[in-house]
Scaffold this active site. Structure first.
Site, short mmCIF file in Angstrom:
data_model
loop_
_atom_site.label_atom_id
_atom_site.label_comp_id
_atom_site.label_asym_id
_atom_site.label_seq_id
_atom_site.Cartn_x
_atom_site.Cartn_y
_atom_site.Cartn_z
N GLU A 91 -3.17 -1.44 2.26
CA GLU A 91 -2.08 -1.78 3.17
C GLU A 91 -1.40 -0.53 3.71
OE1 GLU A 91 -0.38 -6.05 1.84
OE2 GLU A 91 -0.44 -4.57 0.24
N GLU B 230 -5.42 -9.07 -4.37
CA GLU B 230 -4.22 -9.69 -4.91
C GLU B 230 -4.42 -11.12 -5.40
OE1 GLU B 230 -2.60 -6.43 -2.17
OE2 GLU B 230 -4.33 -7.77 -2.26
N ALA C 117 -0.83 -1.37 -6.14
CA ALA C 117 0.57 -1.32 -6.54
C ALA C 117 0.66 -1.21 -8.06
CB ALA C 117 1.31 -2.57 -6.06
N GLY D 162 -2.00 -2.51 -2.22
CA GLY D 162 -1.01 -1.74 -1.49
C GLY D 162 -1.57 -0.45 -0.93
#
Length: 260
Positions: A115, A135, A66, A112
């Site tokens: 994900e 994370e 991200a 992300g």
């Protein structure tokens, strides 16, 4: 619709989405998530498109994570809203699409990015791919479904270790644990993934959509997956694709499905 962060092309029933932020290693920001939603929606609504492939531009990253600069100063409420909006708009949206979505993971798929790949219906990786959910090294946890989908794919223990160590695994390890379906040389990744999508195109789109819904039902709390399967199985009997598929089988010819 004009896009700044993704490229969309179509080819013989396959929709291609390329995340195109090479200077950011294709990192996901809010704008890119919104564009991915709109791009996927447009391809899903195109009756000519029977499968979608998502990949990243360049040869270094699928999605390297991200865009941390966007949320580094968020409050608790803003952080929760970021995760909720992202899950609803993109990650859950992909999982529940009845058009098959395949991730072609070329390089880093972190945070992300992993994900996003896990939200797709399955994954093909290049040999140089590296995957992880780092994370906790930033003082946060995966927020786009990573804590839920990773254990589903590789088991609770392995998922716990990968999340808690914030480590990365190789494409070979990802294959060994079931995180990806195939590993191929990078120069063969897109063509190999296309070959799988082409095989999907030969089958009934309406049946595939019902199969996706039935498989997903097994992982939804409060939903009886067996009942979902029974209902979907029965529904298929009322479709033109069922009539065509069974007739073609009995007539010893290849079926030509129209997706109805």
């Amino acid at each position: 619709m004009e896009f700044e962060n993704i490229l969309i092309t179509t080819e013989e029933g396959i929709g291609w989405i390329t995340i195109n932020r090479p200077t950011k290693l294709n990192a996901l920001n809010v704008a890119t998530i919104n564009e991915l939603h709109e791009g996927l929606k447009s391809l899903d609504q195109d009756n000519e498109i029977k499968a979608i492939i998502i990949t990243g531009s360049g040869d270094k990253a699928f999605v390297a994570g991200a865009d941390i600069s966007e949320f580094a100063n968020f409050t608790v409420a803003q952080g929760a809203k970021l995760a909720e909006n992202g899950q609803n708009l993109l990650f859950d949206y992909i999982e529940n699409l009845t058009t098959p979505v395949i991730a072609a993971v070329n390089g880093f798929a972190l945070g992300g990015g992993l994900e996003l790949a896990m939200a797709c219906h399955f994954r093909v990786a290049s040999e140089n791919a590296k995957m992880g959910l780092p994370e906790v090294s930033l003082g946060v946890i995966p927020g786009y479904g990573g804590t839920q989908r990773l254990p589903q794919l590789i088991g609770k223990g392995r998922a716990m270790e990968l999340i808690m160590t914030a480590g990365m695994i190789t494409a070979a390890d990802a294959y060994r644990t079931g995180l990806v379906n195939h590993v191929v040389p990078q120069e063969e990744l897109l063509e190999f993934t296309k070959s799988i999508a082409t095989r999907i195109l030969k089958n009934s789109p309406v049946a595939i959509g019902h199969a996706i819904t039935a498989v997903n039902a097994n992982f939804k709390e409060g939903v009886n997956g067996f009942k979902t399967e029974i209902d979907a199985f029965g529904t298929c009997f009322g479709t033109n694709d069922f009539k065509e598929g069974t007739t073609a089988f009995l007539e010893k010819r290849k079926a030509v499905f129209n997706g109805n």
